[in-house]
Design a protein around this motif. Structure first.
Motif, PDB file in Angstrom:
ATOM      1  N   LEU A  66       0.828  -1.210   0.000  1.00  0.00           N
ATOM      2  CA  LEU A  66       0.000   0.000   0.000  1.00  0.00           C
ATOM      3  C   LEU A  66       0.861   1.257   0.000  1.00  0.00           C
ATOM      4  O   LEU A  66       0.530   2.244  -0.675  1.00  0.00           O
ATOM      5  CB  LEU A  66      -0.954  -0.003   1.194  1.00  0.00           C
ATOM      6  N   ASP A  67       1.971   1.240   0.729  1.00  0.00           N
ATOM      7  CA  ASP A  67       2.887   2.384   0.732  1.00  0.00           C
ATOM      8  C   ASP A  67       3.453   2.628  -0.663  1.00  0.00           C
ATOM      9  O   ASP A  67       3.545   3.771  -1.115  1.00  0.00           O
ATOM     10  CB  ASP A  67       4.033   2.169   1.719  1.00  0.00           C
ATOM     11  N   ARG A  68       3.818   1.535  -1.361  1.00  0.00           N
ATOM     12  CA  ARG A  68       4.336   1.677  -2.723  1.00  0.00           C
ATOM     13  C   ARG A  68       3.249   2.210  -3.660  1.00  0.00           C
ATOM     14  O   ARG A  68       3.518   3.053  -4.521  1.00  0.00           O
ATOM     15  CB  ARG A  68       4.867   0.334  -3.232  1.00  0.00           C
ATOM     16  N   ALA A  72       3.347   5.681  -5.760  1.00  0.00           N
ATOM     17  CA  ALA A  72       3.145   5.702  -7.213  1.00  0.00           C
ATOM     18  C   ALA A  72       2.016   6.659  -7.586  1.00  0.00           C
ATOM     19  O   ALA A  72       2.110   7.382  -8.591  1.00  0.00           O
ATOM     20  CB  ALA A  72       2.846   4.298  -7.724  1.00  0.00           C
ATOM     21  N   MET A  73       0.958   6.684  -6.787  1.00  0.00           N
ATOM     22  CA  MET A  73      -0.165   7.592  -7.056  1.00  0.00           C
ATOM     23  C   MET A  73       0.271   9.050  -6.896  1.00  0.00           C
ATOM     24  O   MET A  73      -0.122   9.916  -7.686  1.00  0.00           O
ATOM     25  CB  MET A  73      -1.341   7.279  -6.146  1.00  0.00           C
ATOM     26  N   LYS A  74       1.078   9.335  -5.883  1.00  0.00           N
ATOM     27  CA  LYS A  74       1.570  10.701  -5.690  1.00  0.00           C
ATOM     28  C   LYS A  74       2.443  11.124  -6.867  1.00  0.00           C
ATOM     29  O   LYS A  74       2.333  12.245  -7.362  1.00  0.00           O
ATOM     30  CB  LYS A  74       2.361  10.806  -4.385  1.00  0.00           C
ATOM     31  N   LEU A  75       3.301  10.214  -7.317  1.00  0.00           N
ATOM     32  CA  LEU A  75       4.164  10.513  -8.449  1.00  0.00           C
ATOM     33  C   LEU A  75       3.342  10.737  -9.714  1.00  0.00           C
ATOM     34  O   LEU A  75       3.611  11.663 -10.486  1.00  0.00           O
ATOM     35  CB  LEU A  75       5.168   9.375  -8.659  1.00  0.00           C
ATOM     36  N   ALA A  76       2.321   9.908  -9.925  1.00  0.00           N
ATOM     37  CA  ALA A  76       1.451  10.065 -11.090  1.00  0.00           C
ATOM     38  C   ALA A  76       0.696  11.389 -11.030  1.00  0.00           C
ATOM     39  O   ALA A  76       0.517  12.065 -12.047  1.00  0.00           O
ATOM     40  CB  ALA A  76       0.474   8.898 -11.181  1.00  0.00           C
ATOM     41  N   GLN A  81       0.155  16.887 -13.368  1.00  0.00           N
ATOM     42  CA  GLN A  81       0.113  18.339 -13.248  1.00  0.00           C
ATOM     43  C   GLN A  81       1.014  19.024 -14.266  1.00  0.00           C
ATOM     44  O   GLN A  81       0.920  20.227 -14.462  1.00  0.00           O
ATOM     45  CB  GLN A  81       0.499  18.763 -11.828  1.00  0.00           C
ATOM     46  N   ARG A  82       1.854  18.270 -14.932  1.00  0.00           N
ATOM     47  CA  ARG A  82       2.756  18.823 -15.939  1.00  0.00           C
ATOM     48  C   ARG A  82       2.081  18.961 -17.303  1.00  0.00           C
ATOM     49  O   ARG A  82       2.690  19.439 -18.252  1.00  0.00           O
ATOM     50  CB  ARG A  82       3.993  17.939 -16.068  1.00  0.00           C
TER      51      ARG A  82
END
Length: 159
Positions: A66-68, A72-76, A81-82
């Motif tokens: 779940l941490d991974r 991954a969701m935060k990075l996505a 946002q780019r």
């Protein structure tokens, strides 16, 4: 996990009761009779503790997964946002890369369909169209392709 804890506590209580009976025994024969019961209770406690250890290890694995996933969701989310939704001059939508100061990334457009499915598929110039290499979507771009597109190079479709 709570069931394993309750079961282990019950086994500990049983072992404690047997030990108390052994302490209050009047003869050696009574103590020896209770010793077999106590060893059985200790074996049950060890079995319950082993089951709890397995459950705990499983929970740690789930937590790490779940941490991974959250990372991954935060990075996505940061990556999403780019890009901003952009309308092409002859119709059609693309996600256009937002250039930022200090970034060396090449300007590019992404397929809306693939992007919404979670895939970054860079649209490729092909004559007067932009083509998605993943889903094969074709978008008509402005007039004729630029000389860079005809050479197979990078082509920025301007408004």
């Amino acid at each position: 996990m709570l069931a394993e804890i309750a079961s282990a506590l019950g086994a500990i209580r049983t072992g404690s009761d047997i030990a108390r009976d052994m302490a209050s025994a009047d003869s050696l024969d009574e103590v020896q009779g209770k010793a077999a019961d106590l060893f059985g209770a200790i074996a049950e406690i060890q079995q319950q503790l082993a089951a709890m250890q397995i459950a705990y290890t499983s929970l740690l694995g789930e937590r790490d997964a779940l941490d991974r996933e959250v990372a991954a969701m935060k990075l996505a989310t940061l990556d999403r946002q780019r890009y901003s939704l952009h309308a092409l001059p002859l119709g059609g939508l693309v996600y256009r890369f937002k250039a930022t100061n200090g970034r060396a990334d090449v300007a590019h457009d992404l397929c809306v369909h693939c992007y919404d499915l979670g895939t970054k598929s860079v649209l490729q110039p092909n004559g007067t169209h932009l083509v998605c290499p993943t889903c094969k979507l074709r978008l008509r771009a402005k007039g004729e392709a630029s000389p860079a597109a005809k050479r197979g190079g990078v082509c920025l479709w301007s408004v």
